[in-house]
Motif scaffolding. Structure first.
Motif, short mmCIF file in Angstrom:
data_model
loop_
_atom_site.label_atom_id
_atom_site.label_comp_id
_atom_site.label_asym_id
_atom_site.label_seq_id
_atom_site.Cartn_x
_atom_site.Cartn_y
_atom_site.Cartn_z
N GLU A 152 2.60 -9.33 -3.19
CA GLU A 152 2.47 -8.01 -3.83
C GLU A 152 3.28 -7.98 -5.14
N GLY A 153 4.46 -8.57 -5.13
CA GLY A 153 5.26 -8.64 -6.35
C GLY A 153 4.56 -9.46 -7.43
N LEU A 196 10.61 -5.37 -5.42
CA LEU A 196 9.56 -5.33 -4.39
C LEU A 196 9.78 -6.48 -3.41
N ASN A 197 10.03 -7.68 -3.93
CA ASN A 197 10.34 -8.82 -3.06
C ASN A 197 11.53 -8.50 -2.14
N MET A 225 7.85 1.27 -8.67
CA MET A 225 6.87 0.20 -8.43
C MET A 225 5.49 0.78 -8.17
N GLY A 268 5.58 -9.79 0.49
CA GLY A 268 6.40 -9.28 -0.61
C GLY A 268 6.23 -10.13 -1.86
N ALA A 310 8.92 -5.98 -9.87
CA ALA A 310 8.33 -7.00 -8.98
C ALA A 310 9.43 -7.69 -8.17
#
Lengths: 290, 290
Positions: B184-185, A173-174, A241, B181, A170
Motif C-alpha cells: 500500500e505504501g 503507512l509502512n 495518507m 503495508g 508512504a
C-alpha cells in the motif's frame, strides 16, 4: 547563516540546538514562548519577526493548520516578512498538496520552499542523526545540505515540492501496518496461550523481524505505553495518507481499516498514549485481561 | 532411526533428503508417487505402508484436508498402521484445532503427536536451516530434537498440541500485514511519482526495514512474481488465522480486510503467483500502468 526556527517542540527544539551548536545565528519562535528559550538563540515574538533577517526559515510544527498559520498569517506569518532569495524548509508532516500551495505562494515572492519531513524520533534529533525526506527544487535543496548535515545523517531528495511529504506518508503507512500486524498477531498468540516474550523471540529470529518491532517490542513487553510517537499524531498522519490517496485515486484497503482502529482507540482515551497502545484495544475486543 | 516421510513436496523433499543424509532409514510417500523418489529412500504405496515399521512419522502436506487423509484414512492412513510409542510429527500448516483432534486420535492408540510447522522457505530447508515452531508433550518433543537438528537451526517449543500452529499462524499474520503495508505504501509512492528503488532505499535505511521487504523487495523491483510462497498458500493461511481467531473470539480487523485483497487477487488469476503479486492488484485499482 541567519536562521529563523519556528516550532521548537519535541523535534524542533533538538534540531535548533544542533544548528546553534554549529555556529548559526538563530531566531526562535514557538507558539508557547517559554519553550522557545534555548541558550545562544534569540526569541522572536512572531514567525514574521523571526524571519525578517533570515537566510533560511525552518518550520517544524504539528499539523497542516499550524503550518499554514506560521507561514501565511497576514500579520505574523513568515510570508509577510519574505525577501527574495530566502529559503523556507518545512519539517512538519503535513498535506503534500498544502505544502505545494505554500511553495507556490513563496515562489510568487521570489523565495524557495522545500518540504523536509524527518524520521528518526526525538532521540535521533538529539544525536543529530535524523533522516530528511525532501521535496523541492535542486538549487535551494543544495543550499540546505550543510544544515541537513548538522541535524541529520542522511538526506533523500525525491523530487519537486511535495515529494518529500508523499514519501514520508508512504513511510508512516509502512510503520502503521507493521505495528498493526504485530499487534493482531500478538493478540491471536496471547489468546492461544503464547507469552508475549515468546512471540518477540520468534519475531527477532525470523524474517518477521523489523525495525518497528525491535523498537516497540520491549515497551509492549513492559506494558509501557507512554508516548514516544503519540497515537493522535499517527492518527493524524493516517488521515493525511488517506486524503493524499483520495486525491491520487489510490485505494488503500488495510490502511482504511487501521484508521478505524485508531479512531476507536482515540475515542477510548488513548490519544495521548503511544500508538503502540492500539494493541490494548485489540486485547479488549478479544476479552484479554492483562 | 526408521522414519516415514509423507509429503515430499517443495518443503518435504529437502527435509527428507537431510534426514537420509544424516543416516536415517526413510520410507517415503507422496500423493504423486514420482515425486517421492529420493536416492537412498524407499518408496511406499501409502502413508500406512510407509508408517508400518517407523519410529517416527513425519508429515508435510499442503492443508488440513490433505493432512486428515494422510493421517486418518481408514485403509491407507498413518493411524491404521500406528504402534504404541510411535511419534507423529506434522510440519503441515493446518488448523490448530484439527491438529489437536489428530493428536487425540493418536493418543488413544498410545502414539504421540506434535505439530511442528516450519519457517525458512525452500532455501532454508535445502540448507538444513529451518526454524521449527512446535506444540506437543515434552517427552516426544525431546525425542524429536535430533531430527529437528538435522533439518533446522532452531526450535521453539511453545507448549502442548496446537501451540506450534497457533504461533505459526500469528507469524504469517505478521508477514501478510508487513507485505500489505509495503504494497500500500509503494502504490501511494508510485502514484506520487516516487520510484520503487527510492522507496526500497528509504525502507532499508530506516526503522521500516524488515526481513519480509529485504526478501521480497528485489523481486518486486524486477517485477518477478514467480511463486516462492504462492498466493493461494498465504490465502489458505489467512483463512486458518481467521478461523482460529473466530474460535478464540479474537477480532483481527486489518487481516479481515487483507483477506478480501487475497480473495480478489485469486479470482483475478494470481493464485499461483507469489503472494507479492497482491501489489499488482493494488496498482490496478490505482490505475497504475507498470
Amino acid at each position: 547563516m541567519r536562521i529563523a526556527f519556528c516550532g521548537t517542540g519535541i523535534m524542533g527544539r533538538p534540531m535548533a540546538i544542533k544548528l546553534i551548536e554549529a555556529g548559526h545565528e538563530l531566531r526562535l519562535w514557538n507558539r508557547t514562548p517559554e519553550k522557545a528559550s534555548i541558550p545562544g538563540g534569540h526569541i522572536a515574538a512572531s514567525p514574521a519577526e523571526a524571519a525578517r533577517e533570515a537566510d533560511v526559515v525552518w518550520v517544524c510544527v504539528s499539523d497542516t493548520a499550524a503550518a499554514e498559520r506560521v507561514l501565511l498569517d497576514p500579520a505574523a506569518g513568515v510570508l509577510s516578512a519574505v525577501r527574495p532569495g530566502m529559503i523556507v524548509a518545512d519539517s512538519s508532516t503535513i498535506s503534500p498538496r498544502a505544502s505545494r500551495e505554500f511553495a507556490a505562494r513563496f515562489a510568487e515572492r521570489g523565495a524557495a520552499f522545500a518540504d523536509c519531513p524527518v524520521t528518526g524520533s526525538k532521540a535521533g534529533a538529539e544525536k543529530g542523526e535524523l533522516i530528511f525526506i525532501v521535496g523541492g527544487e535542486p538549487e535551494p535543496v543544495a543550499k540546505l545540505q550543510p544544515l541537513f548535515a548538522v541535524m541529520g545523517k542522511r538526506v533523500f531528495h525525491l523530487g519537486g515540492n511535495g515529494m518529500g511529504l508523499a514519501a514520508k506518508l508512504a513511510m508512516n503507512l509502512n510503520i502503521a501496518l507493521i505495528y498493526e500486524g504485530f499487534a493482531e498477531g500478538l493478540v491471536l498468540a496471547e489468546k492461544s496461550g503464547i507469552p508475549v516474550a515468546s512471540m518477540l523471540e520468534i519475531i527477532s529470529a525470523t524474517m518477521l523481524r523489523s525495525g518497528v518491532v525491535e523498537y516497540k517490542g520491549p515497551w509492549v513487553e513492559r506494558r509501557d505505553f507512554s508516548p514516544n510517537f503519540p497515537l493522535r499524531w499517527m492518527h493524524k498522519d493516517i488521515h493525511l495518507m488517506l486524503e493524499h490517496a483520495r486525491e491520487l485515486r489510490v485505494k488503500l484497503p488495510a490502511l482504511e481499516t487501521v484508521e478505524e482502529v485508531y479512531a476507536v482507540a482515540g475515542e477510548e482515551g488513548m490519544a495521548d498514549l503511544d500508538y503502540a497502545a492500539t494493541l490494548t484495544l485489540l486485547e479488549k475486543w478479544a476479552g484479554i485481561q492483562v
